[in-house]
Design a protein around this motif. Structure first.
Motif, PDB file in Angstrom:
ATOM      1  N   LYS A   1     -11.628  -5.555  10.498  1.00  0.00           N
ATOM      2  CA  LYS A   1     -12.002  -4.396  10.080  1.00  0.00           C
ATOM      3  C   LYS A   1     -11.413  -3.100  10.953  1.00  0.00           C
ATOM      4  O   LYS A   1     -11.873  -2.312  11.502  1.00  0.00           O
ATOM      5  N   LEU A   2     -10.022  -3.335  11.042  1.00  0.00           N
ATOM      6  CA  LEU A   2      -9.206  -2.513  12.085  1.00  0.00           C
ATOM      7  C   LEU A   2      -8.308  -1.766  10.936  1.00  0.00           C
ATOM      8  O   LEU A   2      -8.075  -1.931   9.663  1.00  0.00           O
ATOM      9  N   GLU A   3      -7.855  -0.336  11.404  1.00  0.00           N
ATOM     10  CA  GLU A   3      -7.180   0.483  10.481  1.00  0.00           C
ATOM     11  C   GLU A   3      -5.871  -0.264  10.252  1.00  0.00           C
ATOM     12  O   GLU A   3      -5.088  -0.803  11.198  1.00  0.00           O
ATOM     13  N   THR A   4      -5.265  -0.296   8.995  1.00  0.00           N
ATOM     14  CA  THR A   4      -4.172  -0.928   8.433  1.00  0.00           C
ATOM     15  C   THR A   4      -2.987   0.173   8.270  1.00  0.00           C
ATOM     16  O   THR A   4      -3.144   0.900   7.843  1.00  0.00           O
ATOM     17  N   PRO A   5      -1.882  -0.169   9.199  1.00  0.00           N
ATOM     18  CA  PRO A   5      -0.712   0.743   9.121  1.00  0.00           C
ATOM     19  C   PRO A   5      -0.039   0.704   7.395  1.00  0.00           C
ATOM     20  O   PRO A   5      -0.122  -0.168   6.742  1.00  0.00           O
TER      21      PRO A   5
ATOM     22  N   ARG B   1      -5.789  -7.497  10.022  1.00  0.00           N
ATOM     23  CA  ARG B   1      -6.488  -6.188  10.349  1.00  0.00           C
ATOM     24  C   ARG B   1      -7.727  -6.080   9.526  1.00  0.00           C
ATOM     25  O   ARG B   1      -8.890  -5.570   9.928  1.00  0.00           O
ATOM     26  N   LYS B   2      -7.384  -6.491   8.230  1.00  0.00           N
ATOM     27  CA  LYS B   2      -8.579  -6.088   7.354  1.00  0.00           C
ATOM     28  C   LYS B   2      -9.832  -7.219   7.664  1.00  0.00           C
ATOM     29  O   LYS B   2     -10.985  -6.689   7.698  1.00  0.00           O
TER      30      LYS B   2
ATOM     31  N   ASN C   1       4.001   2.315  12.902  1.00  0.00           N
ATOM     32  CA  ASN C   1       3.796   1.074  13.327  1.00  0.00           C
ATOM     33  C   ASN C   1       4.339   0.032  12.354  1.00  0.00           C
ATOM     34  O   ASN C   1       3.829  -0.253  11.161  1.00  0.00           O
TER      35      ASN C   1
ATOM     36  N   SER D   1       1.948   9.291   8.312  1.00  0.00           N
ATOM     37  CA  SER D   1       1.072   8.286   8.901  1.00  0.00           C
ATOM     38  C   SER D   1       1.664   7.972  10.333  1.00  0.00           C
ATOM     39  O   SER D   1       3.025   8.098  10.485  1.00  0.00           O
ATOM     40  N   LYS D   2       0.892   7.353  10.953  1.00  0.00           N
ATOM     41  CA  LYS D   2       1.256   6.824  12.447  1.00  0.00           C
ATOM     42  C   LYS D   2       2.567   5.592  12.255  1.00  0.00           C
ATOM     43  O   LYS D   2       1.961   4.710  11.464  1.00  0.00           O
TER      44      LYS D   2
ATOM     45  N   SER E   1       5.158   9.767  14.469  1.00  0.00           N
ATOM     46  CA  SER E   1       4.892   9.688  13.355  1.00  0.00           C
ATOM     47  C   SER E   1       5.816   9.674  12.064  1.00  0.00           C
ATOM     48  O   SER E   1       7.004  10.113  12.570  1.00  0.00           O
TER      49      SER E   1
ATOM     50  N   LYS F   1       0.857  -1.193  -0.247  1.00  0.00           N
ATOM     51  CA  LYS F   1      -0.111  -0.154   0.023  1.00  0.00           C
ATOM     52  C   LYS F   1       0.728   1.120  -0.071  1.00  0.00           C
ATOM     53  O   LYS F   1       0.215   2.366  -0.237  1.00  0.00           O
TER      54      LYS F   1
END
Length: 420
Positions: A359-363, A355-356, A372, A369-370, A30, A14
């Motif tokens: 349904k969690l946010e994906t780094p 994570r998908k 992680n 971006s944060k 970040s 991504k």
């Protein structure tokens, strides 16, 4: 503390920097810069990472931490320490505790106790009260409190009608059920895979049929209700074939496989080492080949650790009475590398898809971006010993063995830990 990671190869489909070797600057939690050559600032910790890979932090879908009630096996402190050392910045923890995670109060307890940790803790709520398969647990209340999905741990919901009602109920609030594939009437009290090898060893086996019949039941019910279901820890070639067809037929099914099922086979049982006693049991080489093919073609969505810590008195006994399970958070990555998985496949199955599914946010490895992520060297050899085993338990067949693939750094929640 601000951090500069130098000369790191990025593995994140991504990210615009995927497959590129760059420097990455992290400030106040970040990512603030990604470029080929960044000059270190004053008061900035520099981490030289030539030859290593950086990907979004791993997430485990199937982890047992004994808090509350079984802290002698594993507690949040030791469990998250082992997770960090294995490259995990998030773990979904099973409800098989005492008390069981079957109401919002237990969910809130876990979330409150895990606050401020580098590793994000995501509770899995029980499907039934006390994991007894008789009355539905407070799933909706648990979800509003922070439970990400619902599971019976290593127990199977044997009552078809109960499973049907659970799926129907969870569908009403977009809940996901995670099931364990074992037909108890078929597996009975057997302890190992049913094969020529285990017959020669004189041990009664669990046939692939026990797993596949249960999967068939869950697929029929998921199709009937139009509800999603996640089947955890599949282990047979037949299971891969069934789930592949179900996906083509439009059934909302996902699945994962435990890392050890991609390397270990029932040939290893000849020494009666109870550290190889897991459930589902270690299968054949043909099953391992099918599981690897299922990962590569997308049938299997994720890889889990199935981390199951036990005190020594539960494992250092005769094979037939030993408890099931191994500690696996620190050794998942070396096993995947041994199985020949590419960095691209590892990040997909260990970081993004878990994570998908929940349904969690994906780094994402991008500026702004944060932060992680995990940094690991796929070729570094290391000795796994009691000194660097961060788990409270020691039930692993890999202890005191040389492994290839070393986690060097993890970063999340404005905290980092290095393992140089």
């Amino acid at each position: 503390m601000n951090l500069l990671v130098k000369s790191i190869k990025i593995a994140d489909p991504k990210s615009e920097f995927n497959s590129k070797t760059c420097d990455i600057r992290i400030e106040k939690g970040s990512i603030t810069a990604i470029a080929e050559h960044l000059t270190a600032n004053k008061n900035e910790q520099v981490f030289e990472a030539a030859g290593s890979i950086l990907s979004p932090g791993f997430m485990d879908l199937n982890c047992m931490i004994g808090d509350p009630g079984f802290e002698t096996k594993e507690d949040l402190k030791t469990g998250t320490a082992a997770a960090k050392a294995g490259g995990f910045t998030a773990v979904a923890v099973q409800p098989s505790t005492k008390p069981v995670i079957h109401s919002k109060s237990e969910v809130e307890y876990l979330l409150n106790k895990a606050k401020g940790n580098l590793v994000d803790i995501y509770p899995l709520g029980a499907i039934s009260q006390n994991l007894e398969g008789k009355e539905l647990a407070e799933m909706y209340d648990m979800k509003t409190a922070g439970a990400v999905a619902f599971s019976e741990g290593n127990k199977t919901l044997t009552d078809d009608g109960f499973m049907s009602r659970a799926l129907q109920y969870a569908l009403g609030f977009d809940g996901l059920l995670i099931t364990f594939p074992e037909n108890k009437a078929i597996s009975t009290k057997a302890h190992v895979n049913e094969s020529e090898n285990t017959i020669l060893l004189g041990m009664k086996g669990i046939p692939a049929l026990a797993e596949e019949m249960q999967i068939s039941r869950d697929l029929f019910l998921a199709q009937y209700h139009g509800a999603p279901v996640h089947i955890s820890n599949i282990s047979t070639a037949g299971a891969v074939t069934m789930i592949k067809k179900a996906k083509k037929d439009g059934i909302k099914v996902t699945c994962d496989v435990a890392a050890h099922q991609l390397i270990f086979t029932d040939d290893l049982l000849s020494g009666f080492d109870s550290n190889y006693k897991v459930k589902p049991p270690l299968r054949s080489k043909a099953d391992v080949k099918a599981l690897l093919a299922g990962l590569k073609d997308g049938t299997i969505d994720a890889i889990s650790t199935q981390h199951r810590p036990h005190e020594i008195e539960f494992k250092d006994v005769e094979f037939e009475i030993a408890a099931y399970g191994i500690i696996a958070l620190q050794t998942a990555l070396p096993l995947l590398l041994q199985a020949g998985l590419s960095p691209e496949l590892i990040v997909q199955k260990m970081a993004l898809n878990p994570r998908k599914l929940l349904k969690l946010e994906t780094p994402v490895i991008k500026v702004g971006s944060k932060a992680n992520f995990v940094v690991y060297n796929p070729e570094q050899k290391w000795q796994y010993t009691s000194q660097n085993n961060y788990s409270k338990s020691a039930n692993s067949p890999l202890l005191n063995k040389e492994l290839t693939g070393k986690v060097q750094l993890v970063y999340n929640n404005s905290q980092y830990q290095s393992y140089e």
